[in-house]
Design a protein around this motif. Structure first.
Motif, PDB file in Angstrom:
ATOM      1  N   LEU A  78       0.557  -1.336  -0.005  1.00  0.00           N
ATOM      2  CA  LEU A  78       0.153   0.053   0.038  1.00  0.00           C
ATOM      3  C   LEU A  78       0.817   1.437  -0.051  1.00  0.00           C
ATOM      4  N   LEU A  79       1.798   1.419   0.884  1.00  0.00           N
ATOM      5  CA  LEU A  79       2.631   2.674   0.997  1.00  0.00           C
ATOM      6  C   LEU A  79       3.506   2.762  -0.459  1.00  0.00           C
ATOM      7  N   ASN A  80       4.057   1.592  -1.009  1.00  0.00           N
ATOM      8  CA  ASN A  80       4.532   1.949  -2.245  1.00  0.00           C
ATOM      9  C   ASN A  80       3.739   2.241  -3.329  1.00  0.00           C
ATOM     10  N   ALA A  81       2.374   1.867  -3.287  1.00  0.00           N
ATOM     11  CA  ALA A  81       1.415   2.497  -4.266  1.00  0.00           C
ATOM     12  C   ALA A  81       1.324   3.980  -3.964  1.00  0.00           C
ATOM     13  N   VAL A  82       1.139   4.464  -2.837  1.00  0.00           N
ATOM     14  CA  VAL A  82       1.332   5.942  -2.422  1.00  0.00           C
ATOM     15  C   VAL A  82       2.330   6.486  -3.001  1.00  0.00           C
ATOM     16  N   PRO A 116      -5.479  -3.950   1.778  1.00  0.00           N
ATOM     17  CA  PRO A 116      -5.667  -2.593   2.521  1.00  0.00           C
ATOM     18  C   PRO A 116      -5.616  -1.482   1.576  1.00  0.00           C
ATOM     19  N   VAL A 117      -6.598  -0.616   1.706  1.00  0.00           N
ATOM     20  CA  VAL A 117      -6.739   0.777   1.072  1.00  0.00           C
ATOM     21  C   VAL A 117      -6.430   1.871   1.969  1.00  0.00           C
ATOM     22  N   ALA A 118      -6.414   1.942   3.027  1.00  0.00           N
ATOM     23  CA  ALA A 118      -6.005   2.834   4.076  1.00  0.00           C
ATOM     24  C   ALA A 118      -5.300   2.238   5.289  1.00  0.00           C
ATOM     25  N   TYR A 119      -4.228   3.165   5.787  1.00  0.00           N
ATOM     26  CA  TYR A 119      -3.569   2.378   7.109  1.00  0.00           C
ATOM     27  C   TYR A 119      -3.013   3.415   7.927  1.00  0.00           C
ATOM     28  N   GLY A 120      -3.198   3.423   8.980  1.00  0.00           N
ATOM     29  CA  GLY A 120      -2.799   4.411  10.032  1.00  0.00           C
ATOM     30  C   GLY A 120      -1.921   3.724  11.164  1.00  0.00           C
ATOM     31  N   PRO A 155      -6.055   7.004  -3.482  1.00  0.00           N
ATOM     32  CA  PRO A 155      -6.971   8.096  -3.814  1.00  0.00           C
ATOM     33  C   PRO A 155      -8.486   8.095  -4.024  1.00  0.00           C
ATOM     34  N   GLU A 156      -8.901   6.700  -4.197  1.00  0.00           N
ATOM     35  CA  GLU A 156     -10.359   6.461  -4.453  1.00  0.00           C
ATOM     36  C   GLU A 156     -10.917   6.059  -3.429  1.00  0.00           C
ATOM     37  N   HIS A 157     -10.242   6.134  -2.091  1.00  0.00           N
ATOM     38  CA  HIS A 157     -10.810   5.610  -0.842  1.00  0.00           C
ATOM     39  C   HIS A 157     -10.666   6.794   0.145  1.00  0.00           C
ATOM     40  N   GLN A 158     -11.083   8.130  -0.212  1.00  0.00           N
ATOM     41  CA  GLN A 158     -10.715   9.133   0.850  1.00  0.00           C
ATOM     42  C   GLN A 158     -11.762   9.170   2.000  1.00  0.00           C
ATOM     43  N   GLU A 159     -12.914   8.266   1.965  1.00  0.00           N
ATOM     44  CA  GLU A 159     -13.890   8.466   3.070  1.00  0.00           C
ATOM     45  C   GLU A 159     -13.225   7.364   3.996  1.00  0.00           C
ATOM     46  N   ALA A 160     -12.588   6.080   3.540  1.00  0.00           N
ATOM     47  CA  ALA A 160     -11.818   5.626   4.454  1.00  0.00           C
ATOM     48  C   ALA A 160     -10.741   6.269   5.222  1.00  0.00           C
ATOM     49  N   LEU A 213      -3.867  11.994   0.184  1.00  0.00           N
ATOM     50  CA  LEU A 213      -4.863  12.334   1.059  1.00  0.00           C
ATOM     51  C   LEU A 213      -5.327  13.756   0.730  1.00  0.00           C
ATOM     52  N   ASP A 214      -6.754  13.751   0.631  1.00  0.00           N
ATOM     53  CA  ASP A 214      -7.147  15.162   0.213  1.00  0.00           C
ATOM     54  C   ASP A 214      -6.983  16.203   1.492  1.00  0.00           C
TER      55      ASP A 214
END
Length: 305
Positions: A15-19, A58-62, A81-86, A122-123
């Motif tokens: 996921l981090l590499n996709a970002v 995973p589409v978001a991670y914290g 980018p397509e999972h801003q609500e998450a 992240l928006d």
């Protein structure tokens, strides 16, 4: 949404590499770095980690950690980018947990910091709407290396550079680190044992850590480097105590690291620098051929209940 475990490290790395690919044009996150973060001693994964999943992906991670034992809390946040609500849901959960941690430390508020690329996935309107604002900017710099040109520099008279050879040297580097960075932005004093985890001491090649000393002052500066990143050699930190600044020790240590990486066959070296650094570090790096790779903003929010 669920908490993360160490077993999630490969999927989180992906996921981090996709970002990374979106933000800086290439993947630059290594698995061991993610694993070290998940093992952070100030992080309880059951309460301080979050994964938003689409199916098994995973589409978001914290991740949240507390190095201050006070009101200052740090978080990491990544979202596709397509999972801003998450991403928004994770952010809200981390803010609530940060306030919880700060209250547990006896504070009435949490001052939360988050590092993001200046053009993040992240928006940023989500951040601003929740009261976040930018307080600092860092640059990630890089420099090409040439085995024939980047040779080990000869120290001037009265100056010596030695490798960090034993436990006593490690403790000395820690002392120099604390003395050198005490007046830097967002510095958090760390005990020796805490600092060892921060620098991932078990995975660190200590032959890439050097101490600079002068005849009149003794040990006065240090440089810590790593050679475990796939993308490039990395200089983690370089510091000179206040009374020894302006004598060329930082430049000497920097060129020493360039030579060491070139000798190992590396073709690029990188480091990060606070653009508001008052010690002259940005100018030093520019003089030594380092150029901008990308920029990172520190965002801050004050969370109170």
């Amino acid at each position: 949404m669920r908490t993360a475990t160490l077993a999630d490290a490969p999927a989180v790395t992906d996921l981090l590499n996709a970002v990374d690919l979106i933000e800086i044009g290439r993947p630059e996150t290594d698995l061991h770095t993610v694993e070290a973060d998940l093992k952070h001693p100030e992080t309880d994964l059951a309460q301080d980690s979050w994964l938003a999943l689409e199916g098994d992906r995973p589409v978001a991670y914290g991740l949240l950690w507390d190095e201050s034992s006070g009101e200052r809390i740090d978080i990491d946040h990544y979202v596709l980018p397509e999972h801003q609500e998450a991403g928004r849901l994770l952010l809200a959960a981390m803010e609530a947990r940060a306030l919880d941690k700060a209250r547990g430390n006896g504070c009435g508020r949490a001052v939360v910091h988050l590092h993001l690329n200046v053009r993040p996935v992240l928006d940023t309107e989500v951040l601003r709407a929740r009261g976040w604002y930018v307080v600092r900017r860092h640059h990630v710099l890089r420099r090409p290396l040439d085995r024939a040109a980047d040779l080990t520099p000869v120290p001037p008279a009265g100056v010596r550079v030695r490798a960090c050879a034993d436990e006593a040297d490690r403790r000395r580097v820690h002392e120099l680190y604390r003395a050198s960075f005490a007046d830097h932005f967002d510095f958090q004093p760390r005990r020796y044992e805490q600092w060892l985890h921060d620098v991932d001491a078990q995975g660190l090649d200590w032959s890439l850590v050097w101490i600079a000393a002068t005849d009149d002052l003794g040990d006065a500066g240090f440089l810590m480097a790593r050679d475990d990143r796939e993308a490039r050699g990395w200089i983690r930190s370089i510091g000179v105590v206040h009374g020894a600044r302006g004598r060329g020790l930082a430049g000497l240590l920097l060129r020493h690291a360039f030579a060491a990486f070139a000798g190992r066959g590396r073709d690029t070296v990188g480091l990060g620098v606070d653009t508001s650094n008052t010690t002259g570090a940005p100018r030093l790096y520019t003089r030594n051929g380092m150029t901008l790779h990308y920029a990172v903003d520190t965002w801050e929010a004050v969370v109170a209940g």
